[in-house]
Write an enzyme that holds these catalytic residues in place. Structure first.
Site, mmCIF file in Angstrom:
data_model
loop_
_atom_site.group_PDB
_atom_site.id
_atom_site.type_symbol
_atom_site.label_atom_id
_atom_site.label_comp_id
_atom_site.label_asym_id
_atom_site.label_seq_id
_atom_site.Cartn_x
_atom_site.Cartn_y
_atom_site.Cartn_z
ATOM 1 N N PRO A 2 15.486 12.385 -10.388
ATOM 2 C CA PRO A 2 15.854 13.759 -10.045
ATOM 3 C C PRO A 2 16.748 14.391 -11.117
ATOM 4 O O PRO A 2 17.771 13.815 -11.497
ATOM 5 C CB PRO A 2 16.602 13.617 -8.719
ATOM 6 C CG PRO A 2 16.250 12.261 -8.205
ATOM 7 C CD PRO A 2 15.994 11.414 -9.413
ATOM 8 N N GLU A 3 16.304 15.539 -11.611
ATOM 9 C CA GLU A 3 17.082 16.311 -12.583
ATOM 10 C C GLU A 3 17.576 17.575 -11.867
ATOM 11 O O GLU A 3 17.458 17.682 -10.657
ATOM 12 C CB GLU A 3 16.202 16.656 -13.796
ATOM 13 C CG GLU A 3 15.586 15.424 -14.452
ATOM 14 C CD GLU A 3 14.699 15.759 -15.661
ATOM 15 O OE1 GLU A 3 14.900 16.809 -16.284
ATOM 16 O OE2 GLU A 3 13.804 14.958 -15.957
#
Ligand SMILES: [Zn+2]
Length: 269
Positions: A2-3
């Protein structure tokens, strides 16, 4: 992994928790929680009210009315998912927050690299994090100043969380393609127009990815367990051998700073 757009989507999905009160907290795997010395994680949180759910870089932040905060790092496979306390618990639940209204927030993590940290009021947990790329402070001038004198490959600089917080491998690759910049270029060697293009590409790619609720290429799902949509419009990330959408040259994968990097040898200069 997850960014920024994925964590932003998760945080938005968790807004339903604002003003709710934590009842019991079940720590299924003690090593994923980090607590101030001498404090007991579950006991400290019992009865706490959630006053805000935010994102900083790739971290989800739950503000508590006590002034403390819960800072969650999802790392590779961490998830923050809502359910009802009456539903069966995830087999990879690591920390379970049972809210007094029957809502359950589960921190689930297959690989157990994620962390849930309780921080004290005013604790400078994010001092080492750089600027938020979607904040008003991230101007073209600020970005150009950041690159000045830096011989680091531009791709490596984009991933450095101490400079810009929240960009990971997917969005670094996509922004560099959009700006037509070769990922190995020394940051300082970019022309002013190229720096401006890259600044705009970063902001645009992140905003488009948020609008599509993030990229699900491996484990990411939002707070309600739904996949994102940006994986359907990726231009280079994971596309080795596929034709570049701009020029038709097959996309290559090389390794830069130990990270797989996808790019077009023809139109990224
Ligand atoms: Zn191309």
């Amino acid at each position: 992994v997850p960014e920024l757009p994925e964590v932003e989507t998760i945080a938005r999905g968790l807004q339903v928790l604002v003003h709710k009160r934590i009842g019991t907290v079940d720590v299924r795997l003690p090593r994923v929680v980090q607590t101030p010395a001498g404090a007991d994680f579950s006991r400290e949180l019992r009865g706490a009210r959630i006053s805000a759910v935010q994102r900083r870089g790739k971290y989800a932040v739950f503000r508590l009315d006590s002034g403390r905060a819960l800072v969650v790092s999802l790392r590779m496979t961490g998830r923050l998912v809502l359910s009802r306390t009456s539903e069966p618990e995830s087999p990879v639940a690591r920390v379970v927050f049972n809210l007094t209204d029957g809502t359950r927030l589960t921190f689930a993590d297959v690989r157990t690299l994620g962390r849930v940290r309780l921080v004290e009021p005013g604790e400078a947990w994010d001092d080492a994090l750089g600027i938020e790329p979607l904040s008003s402070g991230f101007t073209p001038q600020a970005f150009i100043g950041m690159l000045a004198g830096r011989t680091t490959p531009i791709k490596v600089l984009l991933l450095d969380q101490r400079r810009i917080a929240g960009i990971g491998n997917i969005y670094a690759c996509e922004a560099l393609w959009e700006a037509r910049i070769r990922p190995t270029r020394a940051a300082e060697s970019l022309t002013k127009p190229a720096m401006n293009r890259l600044h705009d590409a970063i902001v645009n790619v992140l905003n488009r990815a948020i609008a599509m609720r993030g990229t699900s290429v491996s484990d990411y799902v939002d707070a309600n367990g739904a996949e994102g949509g940006f994986q359907n419009v990726l231009m280079v990330y994971g596309k080795a051998g596929m034709p570049c959408c701009r020029c038709g040259t097959p996309i290559v994968r090389t390794v830069i700073g130990r990270r797989g990097t996808w790019w077009c040898r023809t139109c990224q200069r």
